[in-house]
Motif scaffolding. Sequence first.
Motif, PDB file in Angstrom:
ATOM      1  N   GLN A 128      35.905  89.726   6.211  1.00 31.75           N
ATOM      2  CA  GLN A 128      35.135  88.629   5.646  1.00 31.75           C
ATOM      3  C   GLN A 128      35.977  87.372   5.586  1.00 31.75           C
ATOM      4  O   GLN A 128      37.144  87.421   5.201  1.00 31.75           O
ATOM      5  N   ILE A 129      35.367  86.252   5.976  1.00 31.24           N
ATOM      6  CA  ILE A 129      36.053  84.964   5.925  1.00 31.24           C
ATOM      7  C   ILE A 129      35.014  83.856   5.968  1.00 31.24           C
ATOM      8  O   ILE A 129      34.059  83.910   6.765  1.00 31.24           O
ATOM      9  N   ALA A 130      35.162  82.888   5.090  1.00 27.50           N
ATOM     10  CA  ALA A 130      34.322  81.677   5.095  1.00 27.50           C
ATOM     11  C   ALA A 130      32.830  81.972   5.181  1.00 27.50           C
ATOM     12  O   ALA A 130      32.091  81.319   5.912  1.00 27.50           O
ATOM     13  N   GLY A 131      32.376  82.978   4.433  1.00 27.24           N
ATOM     14  CA  GLY A 131      30.953  83.307   4.429  1.00 27.24           C
ATOM     15  C   GLY A 131      30.523  84.234   5.543  1.00 27.24           C
ATOM     16  O   GLY A 131      29.362  84.658   5.601  1.00 27.24           O
ATOM     17  N   LEU A 132      31.453  84.576   6.441  1.00 26.76           N
ATOM     18  CA  LEU A 132      31.150  85.526   7.518  1.00 26.76           C
ATOM     19  C   LEU A 132      31.510  86.941   7.078  1.00 26.76           C
ATOM     20  O   LEU A 132      32.537  87.160   6.428  1.00 26.76           O
ATOM     21  N   ARG A 133      30.691  87.890   7.458  1.00 25.56           N
ATOM     22  CA  ARG A 133      30.984  89.308   7.216  1.00 25.56           C
ATOM     23  C   ARG A 133      30.830  90.032   8.545  1.00 25.56           C
ATOM     24  O   ARG A 133      29.732  90.078   9.100  1.00 25.56           O
ATOM     25  N   LEU A 134      31.923  90.586   9.074  1.00 22.26           N
ATOM     26  CA  LEU A 134      31.910  91.223  10.388  1.00 22.26           C
ATOM     27  C   LEU A 134      32.270  92.694  10.243  1.00 22.26           C
ATOM     28  O   LEU A 134      33.340  93.034   9.737  1.00 22.26           O
ATOM     29  N   ASP A 135      31.367  93.550  10.684  1.00 24.45           N
ATOM     30  CA  ASP A 135      31.580  95.003  10.637  1.00 24.45           C
ATOM     31  C   ASP A 135      31.798  95.496  12.063  1.00 24.45           C
ATOM     32  O   ASP A 135      30.845  95.592  12.844  1.00 24.45           O
ATOM     33  N   PRO A 136      33.058  95.823  12.455  1.00 25.49           N
ATOM     34  CA  PRO A 136      33.326  96.226  13.837  1.00 25.49           C
ATOM     35  C   PRO A 136      32.747  97.580  14.209  1.00 25.49           C
ATOM     36  O   PRO A 136      32.523  97.854  15.385  1.00 25.49           O
ATOM     37  N   PHE A 137      32.484  98.446  13.227  1.00 27.49           N
ATOM     38  CA  PHE A 137      31.936  99.770  13.531  1.00 27.49           C
ATOM     39  C   PHE A 137      30.438  99.697  13.815  1.00 27.49           C
ATOM     40  O   PHE A 137      29.949 100.304  14.755  1.00 27.49           O
ATOM     41  N   ARG A 138      29.730  98.935  12.997  1.00 32.99           N
ATOM     42  CA  ARG A 138      28.284  98.783  13.215  1.00 32.99           C
ATOM     43  C   ARG A 138      27.969  97.631  14.165  1.00 32.99           C
ATOM     44  O   ARG A 138      26.830  97.453  14.560  1.00 32.99           O
ATOM     45  N   ARG A 139      28.995  96.856  14.511  1.00 32.75           N
ATOM     46  CA  ARG A 139      28.832  95.684  15.357  1.00 32.75           C
ATOM     47  C   ARG A 139      27.771  94.758  14.767  1.00 32.75           C
ATOM     48  O   ARG A 139      26.861  94.308  15.454  1.00 32.75           O
ATOM     49  N   GLU A 140      27.933  94.475  13.477  1.00 32.53           N
ATOM     50  CA  GLU A 140      27.009  93.596  12.768  1.00 32.53           C
ATOM     51  C   GLU A 140      27.754  92.385  12.221  1.00 32.53           C
ATOM     52  O   GLU A 140      28.911  92.499  11.795  1.00 32.53           O
TER      53      GLU A 140
END
Length: 231
Positions: A128-140
């Motif tokens: 998570q950074i600057a309002g972004l949430r990145l899930d590499p496992f679910r690719r979301e």
Amino acid sequence: MRVLIVEDEPYLAEAIRDGLRLDAIAADIAGDGDTALELLSVNPYDIAVVDRDIPGPSGDEVARHIVTSGSGMPILMLTAADRIDDKATGFELGADDYLTKPFDLRELVLRLRALDRRRAHNRPPVRQIAGLRLDPFRREVFRDGRYVALTRKQFAVLEVLVAAEGGVVSAERLLELAWDENADPFTNAVRITVSALRKRLGEPWIIATVPGVGYRIDTAPDGGRTGGNRG
């Protein structure tokens, strides 16, 4: 993530490469030990997938080279053998994980993601950074709680930028990590992909361009309204 596949069966190697691409993982292929050692000397890989039984220097020798290089690169070994002695030998050489042929491609992807998480254990699986949430496992990817649909390449580029935690990433580095060895270093692919990614994420622009240097996630409180250029 960028992976080196060391496998002498062309159809299997290509199937693995194509499958990894579907999960936004760039991959290069080495069909023998000599090619593997050459690619390792010139390209930055996150993980090596190594078949033990290959022409030239064996998979064991390639693994030994990676371990002694001190790079800390995780190694996932492939083999047709299912004997515990064979697995023990591989682990003694420095392998971090093992898969016996035949295997399910989805299992390989999950194991690679787990190895990558271990390699960067100081980073949380969901970034998570600057309002972004990145899930590499679910690719979301979510921005301020809003789901953002990305192409595989856009996701791969964003994953590299997020991992940099606001630091600048050059176009050359993005090309190395999000594309494979066949990418043209003079292509506009990085600029075009970043531009499309920026639009997908929406305003205020969160990916800043640092002229002559590269790109970064803008962590300014205004979410990018005053951060670098859009170019």
